[in-house]
Design an enzyme around this catalytic site. Structure first.
Site, mmCIF file in Angstrom:
data_model
loop_
_atom_site.group_PDB
_atom_site.id
_atom_site.type_symbol
_atom_site.label_atom_id
_atom_site.label_comp_id
_atom_site.label_asym_id
_atom_site.label_seq_id
_atom_site.Cartn_x
_atom_site.Cartn_y
_atom_site.Cartn_z
ATOM 1 N N GLU A 417 0.793 -1.231 0.000
ATOM 2 C CA GLU A 417 0.000 0.000 0.000
ATOM 3 C C GLU A 417 0.823 1.279 0.000
ATOM 4 O O GLU A 417 0.726 2.087 0.921
ATOM 5 C CB GLU A 417 -0.958 -0.039 1.185
ATOM 6 C CG GLU A 417 -1.906 -1.210 1.036
ATOM 7 C CD GLU A 417 -3.006 -1.273 2.087
ATOM 8 O OE1 GLU A 417 -2.707 -1.069 3.267
ATOM 9 O OE2 GLU A 417 -4.153 -1.542 1.723
ATOM 10 N N GLU A 508 -4.669 -10.276 -0.156
ATOM 11 C CA GLU A 508 -5.424 -10.235 1.106
ATOM 12 C C GLU A 508 -6.888 -10.513 0.789
ATOM 13 O O GLU A 508 -7.439 -9.930 -0.145
ATOM 14 C CB GLU A 508 -5.319 -8.857 1.780
ATOM 15 C CG GLU A 508 -3.935 -8.552 2.305
ATOM 16 C CD GLU A 508 -3.821 -7.182 2.993
ATOM 17 O OE1 GLU A 508 -4.849 -6.664 3.484
ATOM 18 O OE2 GLU A 508 -2.708 -6.647 3.022
HETATM 19 C C1 GAL Z 1 -5.195 -3.915 4.116
HETATM 20 C C2 GAL Z 1 -3.795 -3.723 4.642
HETATM 21 C C3 GAL Z 1 -3.558 -4.494 5.910
HETATM 22 C C4 GAL Z 1 -4.687 -4.271 6.867
HETATM 23 C C5 GAL Z 1 -5.981 -4.676 6.243
HETATM 24 C C6 GAL Z 1 -7.167 -4.382 7.129
HETATM 25 O O1 GAL Z 1 -5.552 -2.882 3.280
HETATM 26 O O2 GAL Z 1 -2.823 -4.088 3.712
HETATM 27 O O3 GAL Z 1 -2.342 -4.094 6.468
HETATM 28 O O4 GAL Z 1 -4.737 -2.926 7.186
HETATM 29 O O5 GAL Z 1 -6.199 -3.918 5.080
HETATM 30 O O6 GAL Z 1 -7.100 -4.967 8.367
#
Ligand code: GAL
Length: 984
Positions: A417, A508
């Site tokens: 990010e 993710e």
């Molecule tokens: C993503 C980020 C993570 C965490 C997650 C939400 O955007 O990369 O580090 O913040 O969202 O828990």
């Protein structure tokens, strides 16, 4: 300003980065107790502590490695220990925000600074040495015997200095700043935890010691030939006795080998020996490639069954013991996790050694995130600003050089990010030049020009499926966080064609915050279907809560400090103390690498592993009738990866509540689990027994007593008796002499974290609050005893509102049991109205009873863990017994938990309930659960509150991901269902 800690430079005086190695060079660990003094500003304590004869008696003692904000420091001279945990001086949690004003590279002078001092002895014959810090957060300046060696930023990366030690007593002084220019590059969603938090070592460097080495181990899956070349910075010999290798460094060997994979982590151990030093080698032969848009290792497609892992310990933060790391890996392997993304920085090097050994595919991420520039509209984002280039390159170089020799690492990640910038092209060029053997990912640049993978975070199921089919719209807008592709506003994308050819990696997904995530199996089913998708990483492995001063685990808003990231630090599959949450069981099922499908006649085994046949498991089967095993056996079935095998199912025995369960269990001990550990399972459930009788549609019975339906009699005390049941005011008060009260119609639940949505999106909790869903008044309107039983009608609505549920409860006495048919109608403006701009989703339709007492429950249905409509696949059907206390899932922030879907019967507190329902039992009411801010606030009410529900909404992932899929919502429509109750 020219202070080093607020300059664009990454450091000064450091040695060139090099491979981490297990060496026989004499090493002195400098871990232990150091003298420490914390100052409020970057000036620290001044320079006096550098001198040999400085008297540190007035200072505190500090454990190294540690984060000072988590430690109790005790004055060296004696006195009371103090801890900053839970205060604004202690650990601070932010998600995307910087805790400093955005004015790079500057940082305020009011910057807590810890001066550390250690006196240590060096043997007289100790030669030249290197001083290594494995990790200091966020910026350290180092002096040895009063001489400045240099300074460094890059918290999760090692740095080394040439260390001119002297025989006998030496004095090491280190000044550590909580914030520095490095802070701008380290805005990961986690606690700010300053300190020397990884090992400090002094390593002897004799003549001809090996400064750096690079293991190149390739595997040709067509010929089965492995190739090895180990480059070294000095003359050295490579020895691998098992392969008969004894060659000079730089020479190439080839021969037949077993390849390395996460499933069969075959390592060949040996040494790299120079005249001055021997380094241990753990060589894994493997080839990573992307062919035809498919990610492969050793020629075979890989689907990464992954989790995102932060380093966390509830007391020690990112200072982990080897046991913690081992525990993480064992728990991962037992949950069928085969891949880990080191979110969002390189972990302690020992973790990677364990990954090589236990077998995990690793996506190794650089220590780089600049998320907080979102609040400047990305103005000044470091990857786009030339002044930052050295600091950014420095991080990638130190990452790659430290970790280049691990076979487990199959992908490099350049950052998390950090939006876009020319820095990424430079990072990419460096990686390609230094290590062409691994692909590279960067998710956030929508052009993906420097990435070998297409990736977005948290897409919905529909979007993921579109991507799998290569049918995402030609748009630079991503389907991130559940947002749909915005085709309408798409501009022509010059990178579209290239992106479409890339494999897709779900870096993710499935946000495990609080109760959840839901849909793990749904996601995996889509991933399994499409070659383009090479797997995904659940967010995230472990909650990062710290044990707080009042017990429980701290989250961001427990600390009186702004900004804070609230409760988003509690979003893991494990609780903060590494206890697995029920989600781990669900994950183990979704990730099971062996599919077992069972019917009454056939058992089909599908091996979805990367390469390993089913030679390591035995298949065990058992027929159960209720809690009794009535027949069992075992068989072997060798199925190659990518194939299926079939055997006949054992014939069904006689009995009620029959279930055939087939499990693949480890045939022998593995390093990560003992023999007998269940890797995969499947079930066939025979639904037998009498169907529930439904309420007759025509009420044509003669008035009076009907033995079939029991006797309704109105007593003088306004009580009504029906069979063994006693009612008062239209509600049940006892059954067979057992204290069971209620029910009221229950249309609510204590909001889960996912019910709160994110940033205003999908915020069901707020909607429920606005429409009074959590202050519903359930009232009896009429009580009509009749020949068929008792009919009670009522209405459930919120103060200030005119939408409501009208209900009817028909009670009958049938076959010595109390039958209840509930019918609910929704009346009034539940939809969008001038006063209420939402269509109200109801989280449940159910009945809330209370019991005078109950200690345990036994039921036939999914269990033993909690289950929801979208997190039910990991729990087997059977007869389960659990205490009421054990059925509570200990979320630090109380929220709905402990549900059991699809229950056929339940015995609790002396009552048996039959039907098809969800149930929950707790010692507090659902509203108590909603009102408590921390687990410790929940108190035993003296009764057990029992929900017997027609349905409850699923859990989803909306705290960061998409809205709950429609199929897991509860339709707000006329609903009728029946249950039967009797004294057990
Ligand atoms: C993503 C980020 C993570 C965490 C997650 C939400 O955007 O990369 O580090 O913040 O969202 O828990």
């Amino acid at each position: 300003m020219s202070d080093y800690w607020q300059s664009f430079a990454p450091g000064e005086g450091r040695r060139a980065p090099r491979a981490d190695a297990v060496t026989d060079a004499r090493t002195i660990s400098l871990n232990g107790t150091w003298a420490f003094r914390l100052s409020p500003t970057a000036a620290g304590t001044g320079e006096a502590f550098l001198s040999d004869d400085f008297d540190a008696a007035g200072w505190d003692s500090m454990r190294v490695p540690s984060h000072w904000v988590l430690e109790e420091f005790t004055p060296l001279a004696g006195g009371a220990a103090r801890s900053m945990r839970g205060t604004a001086e202690g650990p601070l949690y932010t998600n995307t925000a910087y805790p400093i004003p955005i004015d790079p590279p500057y940082v305020q002078r009011e910057n807590p600074t810890g001066d550390y001092r250690l006196e240590f002895d060096v043997p007289a014959d100790f030669g030249d040495a290197v001083l290594r810090f494995q990790g200091v957060d966020s910026c350290a300046k180092v002096w040895l015997n009063g001489v400045e060696l240099g300074w460094s930023t890059g918290s999760r990366l090692p740095f080394e200095f040439d260390a001119p030690v002297r025989p006998g007593r030496n004095v090491l002084a280190v000044r550590v700043h909580r914030f520095s220019a490095g802070t701008y590059l380290e805005d990961q969603d986690m606690w700010w935890l300053p300190g020397i938090f990884r090992d400090v070592e002094l390593i002897e460097r004799p003549e001809a010691s090996i400064d750096d080495h690079f293991v190149h181990a390739d595997y040709d899956h067509v010929t089965g030939v492995g190739t090895l070349r180990v480059d070294a910075t000095c003359a050295a010999v490579v020895e691998i006795p098992e392969l008969g290798i004894r060659i000079p460094a730089g020479d190439t060997w080839s021969g037949s080998v077993d390849p390395w994979s996460a499933e069969s982590p075959r390592l060949y151990r040996g040494t790299l020996r120079s005249a001055g030093e021997a380094i241990s080698l753990a060589v894994g032969f493997r080839r990573v490639s992307i062919d035809d848009g498919v990610f492969r290792v050793n020629g075979r497609p890989v689907k990464l069954r992954g989790v995102n892992r932060h380093e966390h310990d509830a007391d020690r933060g990112r200072t982990l013991s080897l046991d913690d790391m081992r525990r993480d890996i064992e728990l991962m392997k037992r949950a069928n996790v085969d891949a880990v993304r080191t979110a969002h920085y390189p972990p302690h090097p020992d973790f990677l050694r364990l990954c090589d050994e236990y077998g995990l595919w690793v996506l190794l991420e650089n220590d780089l995130e600049t998320h907080g520039f979102i609040y400047s509209g990305w103005e000044g984002n470091p990857p786009a600003v030339p002044e930052w280039r050295d600091a950014i390159m420095d991080r990638m170089r130190r990452t790659l050089e430290r970790d280049k020799n691990h076979p487990s690492i199959v992908i490099w990640s350049m950052a998390n990010e950090s939006m876009t910038g020319d820095a990424f092209a430079e990072l990419r060029a460096y990686i390609d030049e230094r290590d062409g053997s691994r692909p590279v990912i960067y998710e956030r640049d929508p052009s993906y020009r420097d990435s070998d993978f297409y990736s977005v975070m948290y897409p919905s199921l529909e979007v993921l499926d579109q991507i799998g089919r290569h049918e995402e719209p030609a748009s630079r807008k991503v389907g991130m966080h559940g947002m749909e592709f915005d085709a309408a506003s798409s501009e022509p994308d010059p990178f579209d064609e290239r992106r479409r050819g890339l494999p897709f990696l779900l870096i993710e997904y499935a946000h495990a915050m609080g109760n959840g995530p839901g849909s793990l199996s749904d996601y995996w089913e889509i991933m399994a279907r499409h070659d383009r998708i090479c797997g995904g990483f659940v967010w995230e492995w472990i909650d990062h809560g710290f044990r707080g001063p009042e017990g429980g685990f701290l989250h961001g808003s427990d600390i009186d400090y702004e900004p804070n990231g609230g409760r988003f630090n509690l979003d893991g599959l494990l609780f903060s103390d590494r206890t697995p949450s029920p989600a781990v069981r669900e994950l183990a099922k979704a990730y099971a690498p062996i599919g077992i499908s069972v019917t009454s006649s056939v058992i089909t085994v599908t091996n979805t592993r990367h390469s390993r046949p089913t030679d390591d498991v035995v298949f065990e089967w058992r027929w159960t009738s209720g809690a009794t095993v009535v027949a069992s056996g075992a068989f072997d079935l060798l199925v190659d990866a990518g194939s299926s095998g079939v055997v006949d199912a054992p014939a069904a025995p006689a009995g009620d509540d029959l279930v055939l369960t087939v499990s693949a269990v480890l045939a022998a001990d593995e390093v990560w689990a003992p023999a007998g550990h269940v890797v995969a399972w499947g079930q066939f459930v025979v639904v037998g027994g009498p169907e529930l009788r439904s309420w007759p549609q025509t009420a044509d019975r003669a008035a009076g007593v009907d033995p079939q339906f029991g006797t309704v009699s109105a007593g003088t005390d306004h009580r009504i008796r029906l069979g063994d049941a006693l009612f008062e005011g239209g509600r049940l008060v006892s059954l067979g002499g057992i204290d069971i009260a209620g029910p009221v119609l229950d249309l609510h639940r204590a909001p889960t974290e996912n019910d709160h949505g994110q940033g205003g999106n999908n915020n069901l909790a707020r909607m429920w609050q606005q429409v009074g869903q959590n202050r519903l008044i359930d009232t009896v309107m009429s009580i009509d005893p009749g020949p068929d039983g008792l009919v009670v009608r009522g209405r459930t609505g919120a103060a200030t509102r005119n939408h409501a549920a009208e209900w009817e409860m028909r009670w009958r006495w049938v076959d010595a049991a109390l039958e209840l048919t509930t019918t609910v109608d929704f009346v009034g403006p539940w939809g969008d109205t001038p006063y209420q701009h939402h269509d109200v989703w109801i989280p449940r339709i159910g009945l809330l009873f209370s019991l005078g007492s109950a200690d345990e429950a036994t039921w036939f249905g999914h269990g033993p863990d909690e289950t929801y409509a979208d997190s039910r696949m990991g729990s087997q059907v059977g007869v389960w017994t659990r205490t009421v206390d054990d059925m509570q899932t200990p979320h630090e922030v109380p929220q709905e938990n402990g549900n059991h879907v699809d229950t056929r019967w339940l015995e609790i507190g002396g009552i048996r309930i039959d039907g098809g329902f969800d149930f929950t039992a707790r010692r507090w009411t659902p509203l108590d659960l909603e009102r408590a801010a921390h687990l410790r606030e929940l108190r035993d009410s003296g009764r057990v509150w029992l929900n017997i529900d027609h349905a409850q909404m699923g859990i989803g992932s909306a705290s960061v991901g998409p809205a709950l899929p429609e199929k897991y919502r509860v339709p707000r429509e006329r609903t009728s269902w029946t249950v039967r109750l009797r004294a057990a």
